[in-house]
Design a protein around this motif. Structure first.
Motif, PDB file in Angstrom:
ATOM      1  N   SER A  81       0.842  -1.193   0.000  1.00 21.53           N
ATOM      2  CA  SER A  81       0.000   0.000   0.000  1.00 21.53           C
ATOM      3  C   SER A  81       0.881   1.248   0.000  1.00 21.53           C
ATOM      4  CB  SER A  81      -0.910   0.014   1.230  1.00 21.53           C
ATOM      5  OG  SER A  81      -0.150   0.276   2.397  1.00 21.53           O
ATOM      6  N   SER A 127       0.649   3.608   2.062  1.00 18.61           N
ATOM      7  CA  SER A 127       1.027   3.838   3.465  1.00 18.61           C
ATOM      8  C   SER A 127       2.232   2.998   3.875  1.00 18.61           C
ATOM      9  CB  SER A 127      -0.141   3.527   4.397  1.00 18.61           C
ATOM     10  OG  SER A 127      -1.207   4.406   4.151  1.00 18.61           O
ATOM     11  N   ARG A 169       2.333  10.556   3.812  1.00 10.79           N
ATOM     12  CA  ARG A 169       1.573   9.986   2.694  1.00 10.79           C
ATOM     13  C   ARG A 169       1.490  10.949   1.511  1.00 10.79           C
ATOM     14  NH1 ARG A 169      -0.474   7.999   7.199  1.00 10.79           N
ATOM     15  NH2 ARG A 169      -0.575   5.755   7.444  1.00 10.79           N
ATOM     16  N   SER A 209       2.761  10.032  -2.079  1.00 10.15           N
ATOM     17  CA  SER A 209       1.826  10.083  -3.198  1.00 10.15           C
ATOM     18  C   SER A 209       2.432  10.839  -4.382  1.00 10.15           C
ATOM     19  CB  SER A 209       0.521  10.753  -2.755  1.00 10.15           C
ATOM     20  OG  SER A 209      -0.415  10.732  -3.796  1.00 10.15           O
ATOM     21  N   SER A 235      -6.563   1.066  -7.151  1.00  5.06           N
ATOM     22  CA  SER A 235      -7.347   1.042  -5.921  1.00  5.06           C
ATOM     23  C   SER A 235      -7.624  -0.403  -5.553  1.00  5.06           C
ATOM     24  CB  SER A 235      -8.671   1.780  -6.111  1.00  5.06           C
ATOM     25  OG  SER A 235      -8.442   3.141  -6.340  1.00  5.06           O
ATOM     26  N   GLU A 248     -10.882  -2.765  -0.327  1.00  7.71           N
ATOM     27  CA  GLU A 248     -10.803  -1.597   0.563  1.00  7.71           C
ATOM     28  C   GLU A 248     -10.528  -0.373  -0.300  1.00  7.71           C
ATOM     29  OE1 GLU A 248      -8.002  -0.112   4.233  1.00  7.71           O
ATOM     30  OE2 GLU A 248      -8.127  -2.267   3.858  1.00  7.71           O
ATOM     31  N   ARG A 249     -11.578   0.321  -0.705  1.00  8.28           N
ATOM     32  CA  ARG A 249     -11.489   1.382  -1.713  1.00  8.28           C
ATOM     33  C   ARG A 249     -10.485   2.488  -1.393  1.00  8.28           C
ATOM     34  NH1 ARG A 249     -16.518   3.361  -4.583  1.00  8.28           N
ATOM     35  NH2 ARG A 249     -15.929   5.203  -3.410  1.00  8.28           N
ATOM     36  N   ARG A 250     -10.278   2.792  -0.128  1.00  7.62           N
ATOM     37  CA  ARG A 250      -9.358   3.875   0.220  1.00  7.62           C
ATOM     38  C   ARG A 250      -7.900   3.436   0.163  1.00  7.62           C
ATOM     39  NH1 ARG A 250     -11.717   6.256   5.668  1.00  7.62           N
ATOM     40  NH2 ARG A 250      -9.501   6.632   5.879  1.00  7.62           N
ATOM     41  N   ARG A 251      -7.650   2.146   0.030  1.00  6.24           N
ATOM     42  CA  ARG A 251      -6.282   1.623  -0.015  1.00  6.24           C
ATOM     43  C   ARG A 251      -5.777   1.635  -1.460  1.00  6.24           C
ATOM     44  NH1 ARG A 251      -3.637  -3.680  -0.341  1.00  6.24           N
ATOM     45  NH2 ARG A 251      -1.787  -3.622   0.963  1.00  6.24           N
ATOM     46  N   ILE A 252      -4.574   2.159  -1.650  1.00  2.73           N
ATOM     47  CA  ILE A 252      -3.926   2.186  -2.962  1.00  2.73           C
ATOM     48  C   ILE A 252      -2.884   1.078  -3.000  1.00  2.73           C
ATOM     49  CG2 ILE A 252      -2.530   3.551  -4.569  1.00  2.73           C
ATOM     50  CD1 ILE A 252      -5.338   4.643  -4.175  1.00  2.73           C
TER      51      ILE A 252
END
Length: 137
Positions: free
Chosen positions: A41, A43, A53, A57, A73, A77-81
């Motif tokens: 990820s 993070s 972050r 990014s 994505s 878990e949509r917020r996790r890249i």
């Protein structure tokens, strides 16, 4: 405490020398991390490099634009890249890594077999003490 900084400086200089033009050491560290931990990820990579972050990014965006990293994505878990190396990113990381290994080998070639065994044994001990465990994913 004096050997580690000297070795680190030597390795960093070699990595910089062999990296693509305008590829920073931090960017190469991202590629190295993703080579070891595919599908990390954003993070996780930020934590590894000890940056924020938003900083990570922006760095990843430059690597994506250069075709070295894929960013998607997480479908669960949509917020996790999720970050992965592209084939070009893998090839670049391997090229820099191999060239740096050759630089280290050249530096060590003057040592006797006994000295090389001592270095190898010492590094194995240090590695077993300090190496971070591989995450299973």
């Amino acid at each position: 405490m004096t050997a580690v900084p000297a070795v680190t400086r030597f390795l960093r200089a070699g990595i910089r020398r062999h990296g693509k033009p305008q590829l920073s050491l931090s960017q190469l560290r991202v590629l190295y991390f993703l080579r070891r931990r595919s599908q990390a990820s954003l993070s996780e990579v930020a934590d590894y490099l000890d940056v924020t972050r938003p900083t990570m990014s922006a760095m990843v965006e430059r690597l994506v634009q250069r075709g070295l990293v894929n960013r998607i994505s997480d479908p669960v878990e949509r917020r996790r890249i999720i970050l992965t190396l592209t084939a070009e990113g893998t090839a670049e990381m391997e090229r820099v890594y191999d060239a740096t290994l050759q630089t280290v080998a050249h530096r060590l070639e003057g040592l006797s077999e006994s000295q090389l065994q001592q270095v190898r044994a010492g590094l194995e001990i240090l590695s077993s003490i300090f190496e971070e465990p591989e995450e299973q994913g």
